[in-house]
Each structure stands twice: as structure tokens, then as C-alpha cells.
Motif scaffolding. Structure first.
Motif, PDB file in Angstrom:
ATOM      1  N   GLY A  62       0.777  -1.223   0.000  1.00 13.27           N
ATOM      2  CA  GLY A  62       0.000   0.000   0.000  1.00 13.27           C
ATOM      3  C   GLY A  62       0.810   1.274   0.000  1.00 13.27           C
ATOM      4  N   CYS A  63       2.149   1.187  -0.055  1.00 13.96           N
ATOM      5  CA  CYS A  63       2.999   2.371  -0.033  1.00 13.96           C
ATOM      6  C   CYS A  63       3.754   2.490  -1.344  1.00 13.96           C
ATOM      7  N   ARG A  64       3.862   3.718  -1.855  1.00 15.60           N
ATOM      8  CA  ARG A  64       4.602   3.960  -3.089  1.00 15.60           C
ATOM      9  C   ARG A  64       6.092   3.793  -2.813  1.00 15.60           C
ATOM     10  N   ILE A  65       6.709   2.923  -3.600  1.00 15.04           N
ATOM     11  CA  ILE A  65       8.142   2.701  -3.424  1.00 15.04           C
ATOM     12  C   ILE A  65       8.939   3.182  -4.627  1.00 15.04           C
ATOM     13  N   GLY A  84       4.956  -6.501  -5.499  1.00 16.15           N
ATOM     14  CA  GLY A  84       4.560  -5.133  -5.778  1.00 16.15           C
ATOM     15  C   GLY A  84       3.349  -5.043  -6.687  1.00 16.15           C
ATOM     16  N   MET A  85       2.862  -3.837  -6.841  1.00 15.26           N
ATOM     17  CA  MET A  85       1.723  -3.555  -7.724  1.00 15.26           C
ATOM     18  C   MET A  85       2.026  -2.280  -8.490  1.00 15.26           C
ATOM     19  N   ALA A  86       1.788  -2.310  -9.777  1.00 11.98           N
ATOM     20  CA  ALA A  86       1.989  -1.132 -10.620  1.00 11.98           C
ATOM     21  C   ALA A  86       0.643  -0.484 -10.912  1.00 11.98           C
ATOM     22  N   MET A 179      -6.090   7.117  -2.195  1.00 13.43           N
ATOM     23  CA  MET A 179      -5.680   5.743  -1.893  1.00 13.43           C
ATOM     24  C   MET A 179      -4.303   5.714  -1.237  1.00 13.43           C
ATOM     25  N   GLU A 180      -3.402   6.584  -1.670  1.00 18.27           N
ATOM     26  CA  GLU A 180      -2.089   6.623  -1.036  1.00 18.27           C
ATOM     27  C   GLU A 180      -2.187   7.102   0.405  1.00 18.27           C
ATOM     28  N   LEU A 185      -6.020   0.178   2.819  1.00 16.90           N
ATOM     29  CA  LEU A 185      -6.955  -0.170   1.751  1.00 16.90           C
ATOM     30  C   LEU A 185      -6.211  -0.471   0.458  1.00 16.90           C
ATOM     31  N   LEU A 186      -5.210   0.335   0.132  1.00 17.61           N
ATOM     32  CA  LEU A 186      -4.475   0.124  -1.108  1.00 17.61           C
ATOM     33  C   LEU A 186      -3.704  -1.193  -1.088  1.00 17.61           C
ATOM     34  N   SER A 187      -3.329  -1.670   0.109  1.00  8.29           N
ATOM     35  CA  SER A 187      -2.593  -2.930   0.193  1.00  8.29           C
ATOM     36  C   SER A 187      -3.438  -4.128  -0.223  1.00  8.29           C
ATOM     37  N   LEU A 188      -4.745  -3.928  -0.348  1.00 11.79           N
ATOM     38  CA  LEU A 188      -5.602  -5.021  -0.807  1.00 11.79           C
ATOM     39  C   LEU A 188      -5.402  -5.324  -2.280  1.00 11.79           C
TER      40      LEU A 188
END
Length: 389
Positions: A62-65, A84-86, A179-180, A185-188
Motif C-alpha cells: 500500500g505504499c509507493r516505493i 509489488g503492484m503497478a 488511496m495513497e 486499503l491500497l494494500s488489498l
């Protein structure tokens, strides 16, 4: 929705991506030879400016890396983050950009073709483990008093979400910031980002509904005030409501389709609640849009009736004016005929001929006067009986 892998163990999507993504180039030992040129190598040409890439980021838990500047860097960063998720946001991308995304994420060619051509109806289609969603966003333009529609295409995979926007709405940067600000929630996963976009699109309908309601109230006032330009405004707003209905009605079925797959694809319970809330909002909006169309139809009928009554009143007034004018013409004609009789007699006896009957008769003058009087009285009696006088 695509099933998310368990983040407590290595992501199976990473192994899947490895099968169809280009592997990273292996490190090699440089061969022995003459020493390298100490002069610095010429700088590589700068990559072209991809203005269609609005924002591209890689997230973990859920965190921007990472915030890659290009699609190629996004692909590389995602390969290095198996969990990760893009999230890639595009605005009117080029054909080459979409094809590079299709090659990287194994997007179906039919979905890519739809995203390129746009002008699609709202729909939800599944291609393997990828969802393809088409939405129609709307916004109300106060200055023009009209509804502006935009098209949004979304690709949702196990570890990516790609948005292709055609138009000005919705503001996806605000969705991303929201969302950030909620990493839990974003980690879902991409499903949570899809929910946020759906919620933003549906929430964007509320100002449109309020603006249209105001327009309808104004139109009702103009109809009963007899504004001649109101018919055109009713027609234009009716066309916008047809377009609005085409945007909202399919969305109800799409959300129910997503809810039907909750158990099959293991959607998080909290996310299920959010999606049900969005479904309730879009159902309410769709019902109001249906009501607007019905109201506009009734207003158009009432306006046509009022216009017809006004035309009938105008025609009646014209007929009454014509009748009064005919009455006046009849009176004028009757008096003209009465006055014409003595004029005719006087004209005949006023001719300068030496040989004429009764010219030297002593009773000629009284006879002429009597004849004029008899003719005039006779004509007056006739016109009076016919109500011309």
C-alpha cells in the motif's frame, strides 16, 4: 475480480510473469584486452517525452516505493518487486504505448483495440486473469449548462492496474492521492484501486444529477411562462439524459456482476462492503436518471399542449379580427353601393347631348330625384335585411 496472491509467501504472479516477460540480461565478465578508453562515453540520447503517461508508480503493501518516469522503468521496477503492484495512468496513449503494455502484461488484443478506438459502451469483460472495464464518467458544466461525458478504460490484473482516459473526467490524480493516504486499503491490491475509481466515477454523477434537476426546474418555469426557446432546451437536455442513461444503466449490472464473483475470487470482506455501497449509489443515480427522462417527456408533452393552445388562441384572435374586418368591409360596400345609385343616375342625366329623352320635360328633375331616392332606399332595405348595415 482477479484473485490476489497471499502476500505472506512469494507471489505466484511473479513466477507467472517470469514465463512471458523478457528476462533481465545476465551479468557477463568483460573479456581481457586493451585498457578501456578513459574518456567518458557519450551520453545516451534522452528518451522521448511520453506526455500520455500522467503518473506511473509501483506500490508495496500500500505504499509507493517507486515513481518511474517511463513505462520501461515501471516494468523493470515491477519485475524487481514480486509482491509489488503497478498503477499506470494514461491519457490518450499512443498505439505503441498500449502495445508495449500489452506485451508486458499479456493484455488481450481485443481489449487493447477497444482502448485505442474508444467510443465503447460501459462494460466488464474478463480475459484470463485480467479484467477489462469500460466506464463513462460525466461532469456538469455550469457555464454551458450541459453534461460533458468522458470514457475511461481500466485493465486490472493480479499485480497491475492500468487506466486509459479519453476525456477530462474523472480526476484520477485525486483518486490516487486518496488511496495513497489509506495504505491499508491500497494494500488489498488492484481491486481496491478499481473500487476507488468506480467510487470516483459514481460520485461524479451526483453534481450532474443536481445540475440536471436545476435545469428541469428552470425548464418547467420557462414552459409555463411561454418561452419560445424552451423546446430546443428540452430536446437538448433529453439527448443528454439518453447519453447519461447509457452511462449509468450498464454500470448497475457490472457492479452486480462483480459482487457475484466475491466468493469465487476471494474478494476481501471490507472491499465487498465498499463495492456494495458503490452499487447502491449507482442504482439510486440510475433511477433518478430514468425519472429525469420521464419528467422531460411529460414536460415536452405539456409544452406541446401549451403551444397548441397558444396557437389556437392566436388563430381564434385572427379569425375574430378577420370577421370584424369583414363586417366593416360589408358596411363600406353597402354604403358604396347606395351612394353609387344616385351617382349613376346623375351621371347619365349630366351628359351634354342635345337629343335625350326627358331632357326638356318639366318633370324630369323631380323624376330623377325620386328615382335616386327609390334606388337608395331599396338598397338600404336589402342590405339591412342581410345584416350588412
Amino acid at each position: 475480480m482477479p484473485e490476489r496472491p497471499d502476500r505472506r509467501r512469494p507471489s505466484p504472479s511473479a513466477a507467472k510473469r517470469a514465463g512471458w516477460r523478457r528476462p533481465a540480461a545476465p551479468a557477463t565478465t568483460p573479456p581481457a584486452g586493451p585498457p578501456a578508453d578513459p574518456r567518458p562515453a557519450p551520453a545516451a540520447p534522452a528518451p522521448p517525452d511520453h506526455r500520455s503517461v500522467i503518473d506511473s508508480a509501483v506500490y508495496r503493501d500500500g505504499c509507493r516505493i517507486a515513481s518511474p518516469a517511463t513505462l520501461a522503468e515501471t516494468f523493470r521496477q515491477l519485475r524487481e518487486e514480486p509482491d509489488g503492484m503497478a498503477w499506470i495512468g494514461l491519457h490518450r496513449p499512443t498505439e505503441g504505448e498500449l502495445h508495449s503494455l500489452a506485451a508486458e502484461f499479456n493484455l488481450h488484443e481485443l481489449a487493447v483495440e477497444d482502448a485505442l478506438e474508444a467510443h465503447q459502451r460501459p462494460k466488464l469483460e474478463r480475459y484470463g486473469d485480467t479484467l477489462f472495464v469500460v466506464l463513462r464518467a460525466a461532469r456538469y458544466l455550469d457555464a454551458q449548462e450541459e453534461v460533458d461525458f468522458a470514457e475511461l478504460h481500466i485493465f486490472v490484473g493480479p499485480d497491475f492496474l492500468i487506466t486509459v482516459r479519453h476525456g477530462g473526467a474523472p480526476d484520477l490524480s485525486a483518486v490516487r492521492r486518496r488511496m495513497e493516504g489509506n495504505p491499508e486499503l491500497l494494500s488489498l491490491g488492484p481491486e481496491a484501486a478499481l473500487y476507488a475509481i468506480l467510487d470516483a466515477v459514481v460520485d461524479g454523477y451526483a453534481p450532474v444529477v443536481e445540475g440536471v434537476q436545476t435545469d428541469i426546474d428552470e425548464i418547467e418555469t420557462e414552459v409555463f411562462r411561454g418561452d419560445p426557446a424552451v423546446s430546443r432546451r428540452i430536446y437538448e437536455l433529453s439527448r443528454e439524459m439518453v447519453e447519461f442513461q447509457r452511462s449509468t444503466r450498464p454500470l448497475v449490472g457490472m457492479l452486480h456482476g462483480l459482487m457475484a464473483g466475491f466468493a469465487k475470487y476471494g474478494t476481501d470482506e471490507e472491499l465487498q462492503r465498499y463495492l456494495r455501497d458503490v452499487a447502491d449509489h449507482v442504482t439510486h443515480t440510475s433511477e433518478r436518471v430514468d425519472g429525469f427522462r420521464q419528467a422531460l417527456t411529460e414536460i415536452l408533452t405539456v409544452n406541446a399542449t401549451l403551444v397548441s393552445q397558444q396557437q389556437n388562441a392566436e388563430m381564434r384572435a385572427l379569425a375574430e379580427a378577420g370577421f370584424e374586418q369583414n363586417e366593416e368591409i360589408k358596411k363600406i360596400s353597402a354604403w358604396a353601393a347606395i351612394l353609387f345609385a344616385p351617382t349613376l343616375v346623375g351621371t347619365i342625366y349630366g351628359m351634354n347631348f342635345e337629343v335625350m329623352p326627358e331632357l326638356h320635360w318639366a318633370g324630369g328633375y323631380p323624376f330623377a330625384i325620386l328615382l335616386m331616392a327609390v334606388v337608395c332606399v331599396s338598397l338600404y332595405v336589402i342590405f339591412k335585411k342581410r345584416d350588412w348595415l
